[in-house]
Design an enzyme around this catalytic site. Structure first.
Site, short mmCIF file in Angstrom:
data_model
loop_
_atom_site.label_atom_id
_atom_site.label_comp_id
_atom_site.label_asym_id
_atom_site.label_seq_id
_atom_site.Cartn_x
_atom_site.Cartn_y
_atom_site.Cartn_z
N ALA A 96 95.74 -22.67 48.71
CA ALA A 96 94.93 -21.58 48.16
C ALA A 96 95.71 -20.30 47.89
CB ALA A 96 93.78 -21.27 49.13
N ALA A 97 96.92 -20.18 48.42
CA ALA A 97 97.70 -18.96 48.21
C ALA A 97 98.70 -19.08 47.08
CB ALA A 97 98.43 -18.57 49.50
N GLY A 134 100.04 -20.25 42.98
CA GLY A 134 99.76 -19.77 41.64
C GLY A 134 98.48 -20.32 41.05
N SER A 142 97.74 -31.80 42.66
CA SER A 142 99.19 -31.77 42.93
C SER A 142 99.93 -32.80 42.08
CB SER A 142 99.45 -32.05 44.41
OG SER A 142 98.71 -31.17 45.23
N ASP A 150 94.17 -31.48 30.50
CA ASP A 150 94.49 -32.19 29.26
C ASP A 150 93.30 -32.15 28.29
OD1 ASP A 150 96.98 -32.90 30.40
OD2 ASP A 150 96.05 -34.63 31.37
N HIS A 190 98.40 -38.22 33.43
CA HIS A 190 98.51 -36.75 33.38
C HIS A 190 99.98 -36.32 33.30
CE1 HIS A 190 97.36 -32.61 33.93
NE2 HIS A 190 97.99 -32.51 35.09
N MET A 225 95.15 -24.06 34.44
CA MET A 225 94.91 -25.14 35.39
C MET A 225 93.79 -24.78 36.35
SD MET A 225 95.74 -28.23 36.38
CE MET A 225 94.05 -28.54 36.95
#
Length: 358
Positions: A54-55, A57, A163, A195, A222, A273
């Site tokens: 959560a921290a 980018g 990820s 995408d 992906h 994203m």
């Protein structure tokens, strides 16, 4: 009178808990947890969501956007660094979700306990010159550790895995869950929504339409050539020249590289994203709520092709993936693209499986 006094005492106690919460949550690496507990009874009805990473980018804008989602009642923010500050910042937003922060692997299980939806953007980002496979050795270990925690603490949660490389990390997660005896293919979803978002944006630009009026299925995987936009199935129905097909396919497949190069070493596609992840997470939550007709593309355990994992349209519901749609009619260009995608996907899937079973 006694009832009124009782209510007054309760209000004073609640206010006191806000002003002077017990313990020092900052030193515990869990800033805002006690404040969250004192507000929990009055919190909005909804789902419990955890963001792991959560921290980072992606994680920070993702956390902010999830805090704005009215379907979220509790939002757990976990990372190995900087979670107290992110938690404090986001907890000041005047929306219904109660925010709690967790710092370090020793608090991973606490962050996961009781969650309905777990979103995983954890890991290192792409840098100029890096492929998604370059990320594998670092991110594979991170995903494995997180999924071991999920298997133990919230095995029934819907898992949205961001990820990279997703083509390999989803098989890693599946193998971890299988070893723990908790694998449910309906509840593990690789997030390929970016995408789709890119495909819609780029197609709308070519057609001169509002992106909100456009739908483009994107199947396969992906990464690079595994990303296969089905331009023959665009809605509203339309036709493209071969030059437009080549341009759109290439740009959709290499959208991530476009952003990495444009940022010139300062990061990867984090904001778009986060937007795509929230769009997909919202679809999952609406499915959990029981809304009908929630269909999105995702990378899941699948029988659409001979491969064990594949991205295609899926219908989301109370148990996660409730139906996997077939690919539908493909033109010759798409059939050739599909064969290229499957060849690369097969190797990526095996790489993930081998990582867990080595």
């Amino acid at each position: 009178m006694e009832a009124n006094n009782s209510q007054l005492i309760q209000r004073i106690a609640t206010i006191a808990a806000h002003l002077n919460p017990s313990g020092n949550s900052l030193t515990e690496g869990r800033l805002g947890l006690e404040r969250g507990i004192c507000r929990a009874k009055g919190g909005s009805a909804g789902f419990k969501v955890a963001i792991l990473g959560a921290a980072g980018g992606i994680g920070q804008p993702l956390a902010m956007l999830m805090k704005m989602n009215p379907l979220v009642s509790v939002l757990h923010l976990y990372d190995v660094v900087n979670t107290p500050g992110v938690t404090a910042d986001i907890s000041h937003m005047d929306t219904g979700a109660v925010v709690r922060g967790f710092l370090g692997q020793q608090q991973l299980e606490e962050a996961l306990t009781g969650m309905d939806l777990v979103i995983i953007p954890a890991g290192v980002p792409r840098k100029p010159g890096m492929t998604r496979d370059d990320l594998f050795n670092i991110n594979a270990g991170i995903v494995k550790t997180i999924c071991e925690g999920i298997a133990k603490c919230c095995p029934k949660a819907i898992v949205n895995l961001i990820s990279n490389p997703v083509n390999s990390t989803v098989p890693i997660a599946a193998e971890v869950f299988k070893k723990a005896g908790t694998f449910d293919p309906k509840r593990l979803l690789g997030v390929t929504m970016l995408d789709v978002v890119r495909a819609i944006t780029f197609v709308a630009e070519v057609l001169g339409l509002d992106p909100r009026e456009v739908d483009v299925p994107v199947v396969g995987g992906h990464a690079g050539v595994t990303i296969l936009p089905l331009l023959s199935q665009v809605k509203p129905p339309c036709s493209f020249t071969q030059k437009e097909i080549d341009y759109l396919t290439d740009r959709i497949q290499n959208g991530g590289t476009e952003v990495v190069e444009a940022k010139a070493g300062a990061g990867s596609a984090t904001l778009s994203m986060a937007y795509a992840a929230v769009k997909f997470a919202d679809a999952c939550l609406r499915g959990l709520r029981g809304d009908a007709g929630i269909v999105e593309c995702a990378y899941v355990a699948s029988h659409v092709t001979e491969l064990p994992f594949f991205a295609s349209k899926v219908r989301l519901g109370r148990t996660g993936v409730e139906e996997i749609h077939p690919l539908g009619p493909l033109n010759e260009y798409e059939r050739v693209g599909l064969e290229k995608a499957k060849k690369e996907l097969e190797a990526s899937i095996q790489k993930g499986i081998s990582f867990v079973n080595k």
